[in-house]
Enzyme design. Structure first.
Site: not given
Ligand code: G3H
Ligand code: 13P
Ligand code: ZN
Length: 311
Positions: A50, A82-83, A104, A180, A213, A216, A257, A259
């Site tokens: 990220s 990511d993002h 994103d 998220h 997304h 978790s 995943i 968190s």
């Protein structure tokens, strides 16, 4: 085997009804935990970085740590942004050796999302890199963006054909009930995935990889460890793993995943210090954390993703 894109991974996952885990990485122990777990389960894996991870660890460090993981394993590994929030971070990742990026622009107006995504796709494809984009809005927190549950928006199946055709993306992240972070739903609520939307998206986009997304599930046994050793995590639950398993058997080929791995890591550190208050060598508590995270990744591969023995 060198880093790979997700193209072949997704084609096989789609055909055989499983999903590839995309796990967030921030440091050496995390990368080792994930790749050792995937290697022992003989599963392909996606390591994702990220903007926060780039800031924390420096992308050059992460790139070389991932390279070390590639050299010490023999499973397909993709390195994914990511993002990605704008063209520049996607370009920097592509130029820096990533094999996959997410742009994103899901919070932007429709035409802006399409134009920015298309620009990233053109640059990425000319460098052999694949692109994920998103339609819909997930609740929760990622980096500095905080989306309230009331502002979350399910993906509209009516939009997916035009979006994928006009952008040329390789995979599409959709919002069907995940969110998220570790504080998703309250115990007593009955969170479920909108598998009906997923099914409809699958009909509109045959053979097209879908991404989830915020997947978790907030493992209660690990939260209890954190809290029984001095932590104060609120009581929360995620989408049940059985629902995610169903999605993995449908058009979902990538499940993100982060968190749950963080909670496992922290649970081990808290437990370690409660049981060994005199320890001060980071290798002792980080070693425990890496082991607990590795167990969590194996559990996800075997019980949620279904990607064991698919390498
Ligand atoms: O969706 C976001 C991931 O969990 C990454 O989290 O932005 O805190 O690194 P981060
Ligand atoms: P979780 O916070 O549910 O782990 O989601 C991670 C994610 O979506 C990364 O992009
Ligand atoms: Zn995400």
């Amino acid at each position: 085997m060198p880093l790979v894109t997700t193209k072949e991974m997704f084609a096989k996952a789609y055909k055989d009804g499983y999903a590839i885990g995309a796990f967030n990485v921030n440091n050496m122990e995390t990368i080792q935990a994930i790749v050792e777990a995937a290697n022992e389960c003989r599963s392909p894996v996606i390591l994702q970085v990220s903007a926060g991870a780039r800031k924390y660890a420096n992308p050059v460090y992460l790139k070389h740590l991932v390279q070390a993981a590639v050299e010490t394993s023999d499973i397909p590994i993709a390195l994914h942004l990511d993002h990605g929030a704008d063209f520049d971070i996607c370009k920097a990742s592509i130029d820096g050796g990533f094999t996959s990026v997410m742009i994103d622009a899901s919070s932007k107006p429709w035409e802006e999302n399409i134009a920015l995504t298309r620009r990233v796709v053109e640059y990425a494809h000319s460098h052999g890199v694949v692109v994920e984009a998103e339609l819909g809005k997930l609740a929760g927190i990622e980096d500095d963006v905080h989306v309230e549950a009331s502002d979350a928006l399910f993906t509209s199946p009516d939009e997916v054909e035009e979006f994928t055709a006009r952008t040329g993306i390789d995979s599409l992240a959709i919002a069907i009930g995940t969110s998220h972070g570790a504080y998703k739903f309250k115990p007593g609520q009955d969170p479920k995935l909108r598998l009906d939307i997923l099914e409809e998206v699958g009909k509109r986009l045959p053979n097209f990889p879908i991404v989830l997304h915020g997947a978790s599930s907030v493992p209660q046994d690990k939260v209890e460890i954190v809290n029984s050793f001095g932590g104060d995590m609120p009581n929360a639950i995620g989408i049940p793993e059985s629902e995610l398993r169903k999605a993995a058997q449908m058009a979902v080929c990538k499940i993100n995943i982060d968190s749950d791995l963080r909670v496992a890591f922290t649970a081990a550190v808290r437990k370690h210090f409660a049981e060994n208050p005199s320890h001060f060598d980071p290798r002792q508590y980080l070693g425990d954390a890496r082991t607990m995270m590795k167990e969590m990744v194996k559990h996800k591969i075997v019980d949620v993703l279904g990607s064991a023995n698919k390498a």
